[in-house]
Design an enzyme around this catalytic site. Structure first.
Site, PDB file in Angstrom:
ATOM      1  N   LYS A 149      40.541  53.360  54.573  1.00  0.00           N
ATOM      2  CA  LYS A 149      40.650  52.383  53.850  1.00  0.00           C
ATOM      3  C   LYS A 149      41.208  52.312  52.904  1.00  0.00           C
ATOM      4  O   LYS A 149      41.683  52.955  52.334  1.00  0.00           O
ATOM      5  CB  LYS A 149      39.328  52.899  52.641  1.00  0.00           C
ATOM      6  CG  LYS A 149      37.976  52.980  53.847  1.00  0.00           C
ATOM      7  CD  LYS A 149      36.421  53.348  52.710  1.00  0.00           C
ATOM      8  CE  LYS A 149      35.277  52.908  52.942  1.00  0.00           C
ATOM      9  NZ  LYS A 149      33.896  53.314  52.989  1.00  0.00           N
TER      10      LYS A 149
ATOM     11  N   LYS B 279      23.453  53.425  57.048  1.00  0.00           N
ATOM     12  CA  LYS B 279      23.354  54.287  55.984  1.00  0.00           C
ATOM     13  C   LYS B 279      21.446  55.175  55.991  1.00  0.00           C
ATOM     14  O   LYS B 279      20.839  54.944  55.959  1.00  0.00           O
ATOM     15  CB  LYS B 279      23.816  53.642  54.645  1.00  0.00           C
ATOM     16  CG  LYS B 279      25.107  52.901  54.409  1.00  0.00           C
ATOM     17  CD  LYS B 279      25.566  53.562  54.138  1.00  0.00           C
ATOM     18  CE  LYS B 279      27.203  52.755  53.612  1.00  0.00           C
ATOM     19  NZ  LYS B 279      28.605  53.646  53.390  1.00  0.00           N
TER      20      LYS B 279
END
Length: 376
Positions: free
Chosen positions: A270, A171
């Protein structure tokens, strides 16, 4: 199949250490788990995977819970569903928050599998006409939150490699230094690695991405805004590193925008973000047909959501390790009896009917204190 009762309970999941992504930091994660019961007494589990605040997509946990209680579940009583796809068509027509719809639809898939004495994985593979030689394991990766400097990041990466992860996602945000990424790749030149920007950059930052284009990242995930397809296309045209879109992808129309506008080469699929298993299957198939690559993402799920992801990621469409971490990765105590462990970069898919997991003793006690809500 008729859904006759349901109950839902919120669990406050405590993280082992603060998890930073974009400009947010989490120490706890409220997650609601849904139970639905059919007329035969079978029980299906689903998970509301929205975050507490709208820092990923606009939907939030409380909004999804309210929609399930006041909109989705009251409309289900008395209706008969022959397949999960039939249920999905009905729930899609409600225009409810996608993560609320997904929680209920996932529970339906679990329930339908149990009614038919098969695993969720077996049921999934039957939808693509494959009934034999199902994989027992899938290759998985891990996402690492934002750290203050390369020393901390390198230390954390090494810890995850030592645990058996072969694919690392970093990230990053606007505070990330190019020199830190260079140093990380110098330490780990052969590790399969990607970066995730969570919409923190804009086209004005194109020089940043050009500067790291030679670092051999597998992909750059979601550098720009949640609704931005045009600037993603502009960036993809000037760098060779593939762009992956995540937050942008909510519907089949979004998949086609990626293809038509050349906005990227990968899609992070997702289940919760797109409204459930049926939608995820349809959108994945559409993406593959149009030459896009798809892989299975994660959202700091509990063992319930992780079980769904493992079965989904085992489908032959996916050739890149998904974000499916071990049970001991994030939470002090997970909520399923079954633990998920990493072995040489792979994780076993739960066996047994449905998603193959049961609630832990403490989680079950919490649910036993909730009253079933009748839908008759």
């Amino acid at each position: 199949m008729k859904i006759v009762e349901y109950k839902m309970h919120q669990l406050i999941m405590r993280l082992k250490q603060p998890y930073r992504f974009a400009s947010y930091e989490y120490r706890t994660r409220p997650i609601n788990i849904l139970m639905i019961k059919d007329e035969l007494g079978n029980i299906g589990l689903g998970e509301v995977e929205a975050f507490e605040f709208p820092n990923y997509v606009d939907e939030i946990q409380s909004q999804c819970v309210r929609s399930i209680n006041t909109r989705i579940m009251p409309l289900l009583g008395g209706k008969n569903y022959e397949t999960p796809f039939e249920f999905s068509r009905f729930i899609n027509s409600m225009n409810s928050p996608k993560m609320a719809s997904a929680a209920v639809e996932m529970a339906v898939w679990d329930l339908f599998s149990k009614r038919n004495n098969v695993s969720f994985q077996q049921l999934l593979f039957s939808t693509i006409g494959q009934m034999n030689n199902l994989p027992a394991k899938v290759e998985v990766g891990v996402a690492i939150g934002i750290h203050n400097n390369s020393i901390q990041m390198i230390d954390e990466i090494q810890k995850q490699i030592d645990k058996g992860y072969n694919r690392i996602k970093l990230k990053i945000n606007r505070g990330t230094k190019i020199s830190d990424l260079v140093e990380i790749r110098r330490h780990f030149p052969k590790v399969l690695m990607m970066i995730d920007c969570n919409s923190q950059f804009g086209l004005r930052d194109k020089s940043f991405f050009q500067s790291i284009d030679n670092l051999d990242f597998a992909m750059i995930e979601q550098p720009f805004g949640k609704k931005d397809f045009k600037d993603h296309a502009k960036l993809q045209s000037i760098i060779r590193t593939p762009i992956c879109l995540d937050e942008n992808i909510l519907t089949s129309d979004d998949v086609m925008k990626v293809f038509n506008k050349h906005s990227g080469q990968y899609i992070n699929m997702k289940i919760a973000r797109v409204g459930g298993v049926s939608n995820a299957l349809a959108m994945t198939n559409l993406a593959i047909q149009n030459g896009l690559k798809v892989w299975c993402g994660g959202m700091l799920e509990t063992g319930v959501g992780r079980a769904f992801n493992l079965a989904f990621a085992s489908l032959p469409f996916f050739q890149f390790p998904g974000d499916i971490s071990a049970s001991d990765r994030y939470y002090i105590n997970d909520i399923t009896e079954q633990s998920f462990m990493i072995n040489n970069g792979e994780m076993s898919i739960p066996q047994g009917d449905g998603i193959g997991v049961n609630l832990s003793h403490m989680a079950q006690i919490a649910f036993d204190n909730e009253e079933w809500i009748n839908l008759g």
